[in-house]
Design an enzyme around this catalytic site. Structure first.
Site, PDB file in Angstrom:
ATOM      1  N   ASP A  90       0.852  -1.186   0.000  1.00  0.00           N
ATOM      2  CA  ASP A  90       0.000   0.000   0.000  1.00  0.00           C
ATOM      3  C   ASP A  90       0.889   1.238   0.000  1.00  0.00           C
ATOM      4  O   ASP A  90       2.105   1.137   0.065  1.00  0.00           O
ATOM      5  CB  ASP A  90      -0.964  -0.024   1.186  1.00  0.00           C
ATOM      6  CG  ASP A  90      -0.243   0.000   2.534  1.00  0.00           C
ATOM      7  OD1 ASP A  90       0.986   0.198   2.557  1.00  0.00           O
ATOM      8  OD2 ASP A  90      -0.917  -0.182   3.553  1.00  0.00           O
ATOM      9  N   GLN A 188     -11.686   6.955  -5.052  1.00  0.00           N
ATOM     10  CA  GLN A 188     -12.217   7.456  -3.787  1.00  0.00           C
ATOM     11  C   GLN A 188     -13.589   8.101  -4.037  1.00  0.00           C
ATOM     12  O   GLN A 188     -14.170   7.920  -5.088  1.00  0.00           O
ATOM     13  CB  GLN A 188     -11.224   8.432  -3.155  1.00  0.00           C
ATOM     14  CG  GLN A 188      -9.983   7.770  -2.562  1.00  0.00           C
ATOM     15  CD  GLN A 188     -10.269   6.992  -1.284  1.00  0.00           C
ATOM     16  OE1 GLN A 188     -11.383   7.005  -0.747  1.00  0.00           O
ATOM     17  NE2 GLN A 188      -9.252   6.298  -0.784  1.00  0.00           N
ATOM     18  N   GLY A 215     -11.321   3.486   0.598  1.00  0.00           N
ATOM     19  CA  GLY A 215     -12.272   4.222   1.419  1.00  0.00           C
ATOM     20  C   GLY A 215     -13.510   3.455   1.797  1.00  0.00           C
ATOM     21  O   GLY A 215     -14.498   4.057   2.227  1.00  0.00           O
ATOM     22  N   ASP A 265      -7.685  -7.854   0.228  1.00  0.00           N
ATOM     23  CA  ASP A 265      -6.787  -8.060   1.365  1.00  0.00           C
ATOM     24  C   ASP A 265      -7.531  -7.664   2.619  1.00  0.00           C
ATOM     25  O   ASP A 265      -8.423  -6.812   2.580  1.00  0.00           O
ATOM     26  CB  ASP A 265      -5.520  -7.215   1.240  1.00  0.00           C
ATOM     27  CG  ASP A 265      -5.757  -5.780   1.702  1.00  0.00           C
ATOM     28  OD1 ASP A 265      -5.433  -5.454   2.859  1.00  0.00           O
ATOM     29  OD2 ASP A 265      -6.312  -4.980   0.911  1.00  0.00           O
ATOM     30  N   CYS A 305      -6.894 -28.371   5.867  1.00  0.00           N
ATOM     31  CA  CYS A 305      -5.723 -27.644   6.363  1.00  0.00           C
ATOM     32  C   CYS A 305      -4.969 -28.480   7.400  1.00  0.00           C
ATOM     33  O   CYS A 305      -5.497 -29.445   7.959  1.00  0.00           O
ATOM     34  CB  CYS A 305      -6.127 -26.290   6.944  1.00  0.00           C
ATOM     35  SG  CYS A 305      -6.738 -26.332   8.649  1.00  0.00           S
TER      36      CYS A 305
END
Length: 371
Positions: A90, A188, A215, A265, A305
């Site tokens: 980021d 945004q 945002g 993410d 898993c």
């Protein structure tokens, strides 16, 4: 380098391949968050085992600690952390703008105090691009101003216009640095549909190879976030990857894919795991609850898993109550594996043209609840 190939659409849901300097990514994809260069409670082998294709690093935190001079000695973040697959970073903006009482914002950038030692620091589009170039992330993000969900229309428009000017500066700096990776722009506009479209149209001028929706998931009610996705998803350019930043729950991922999102993410699966909150196909399970003290079953009998294949709920309950590090690791392995399985199933459902059926079954299963 970035090449995005769209293989199939089913409604707005998309199945694609993203080619980056450190490898190919099959989309839609979930990116585990490695804030300081490590996904909490996981090592790179764990990430390979759960089939993570790409991870996220945080520019702000890595800039402050260990610092660029350290990462630069290793040729970038990949060499420093021992990860050979793609990385997205980021811009650092979200963290800086979270320091509302410690920062000063101008057209040039943002001045703030380091929360580590109190030093006065300055982050601008140019500096963010410099940091991300040193990190050598496969995907970098433009610096933008992050606005909270309750922003007024006037504030939101003023903010998005500055973010567009910063997008131009970010792209110029990225190119001047001869960064060989990809830079994404960020849409945004807070909770205003027309401003979101205005932001998107403004970004078209710079022809970023990918676009993110920023945002959202910043404190607004869930229906508001979904309303924005419903409005923005259909108008994102089809030939570019679409990234929804910081989202979210399993249900959020499914809603996002249904509205044209390719990349996600969020810290939720890792943070919740450390707090004993586990995601399963049939709802969520709180491993700290006393009812699991003698339970010999795995977290989820259908899960493949490492945690589910080898350990009981009773043992995981014990580890959590005892504060053992292994408990956090096993819980995190499970949650991130579950997120990767969801994404793989959605990719397959889109390929087969059965996404709506898969989505309905997913919600039915999740609503059933865990035994």
């Amino acid at each position: 380098m970035l090449k995005f190939t769209l293989h199939k659409k089913d409604g707005l849901a998309r199945r694609g391949t993203l080619e980056l300097n450190h490898g190919k990514i099959e989309t839609p994809v979930f990116m585990p968050v490695g804030t300081y260069g490590s996904v909490k409670a996981m090592n790179p082998q764990n990430l390979h085992d759960i089939k993570a294709q790409i991870i996220l690093g945080n520019t702000y935190h890595l800039w402050l600690r260990p610092g660029l001079e350290v990462v630069e000695q290793f040729g970038g973040l990949h060499g420093f952390i021992g990860w050979d697959k793609p990385i997205l970073t980021d811009s650092g903006g979200f963290q800086v703008f979270s320091l509302s009482d410690m920062r000063k914002l101008t057209e040039e950038g943002c001045t703030f105090k380091s929360p580590i030692n109190g030093d006065k620091l300055f982050l601008s589009p140019e500096i963010s691009m410099k940091i991300q170039t040193v990190l050598n992330s496969d995907i970098a993000m433009q610096l933008d101003e992050c606005t909270p969900g309750e922003t007024t229309r006037e504030q939101a428009r003023k903010s998005l216009q500055m973010s567009l000017r910063w997008a131009e500066r970010s792209k110029k700096a990225f190119e001047d640095l001869k960064n060989p990776n990809a830079l994404f722009g960020i849409v945004q506009g807070a909770m205003y549909e027309d401003l979101r479209e205005e932001s998107l149209r403004g970004l078209e001028e710079f022809d970023f190879p990918g676009l993110a929706v920023g945002g959202l998931s910043v404190g607004e009610p869930k229906p508001e976030m979904y309303r924005m996705l419903h409005a923005v998803g259909p108008i994102l350019p089809e030939h570019k990857p679409h990234y929804l930043m910081g989202v979210g729950t399993p249900e959020d991922l499914v809603y996002g894919v249904a509205h044209g999102i390719d990349m996600f993410d969020c810290v939720m699966p890792t943070r919740n795991a450390r707090n004993g909150w586990l995601f399963t196909r049939f709802g969520d399970l709180k491993i700290k609850n006393a009812k699991h003290k003698l339970d010999k079953r795995p977290i989820d009998e259908s899960c493949t898993c490492y945690a589910c294949q080898n350990f009981s709920r009773a043992y995981l309950h014990h580890l959590h109550r005892a504060g053992e590090i292994l408990g956090a690791q096993l819980n995190t392995i499970h949650n991130l594996h579950f997120y990767q399985v969801i994404m793989a199933e959605m990719r397959e459902a889109v390929e087969q043209g059965k996404f709506a059926d898969w989505q309905a079954q997913f919600h039915e299963n999740r609503a059933r609840g865990v035994d």
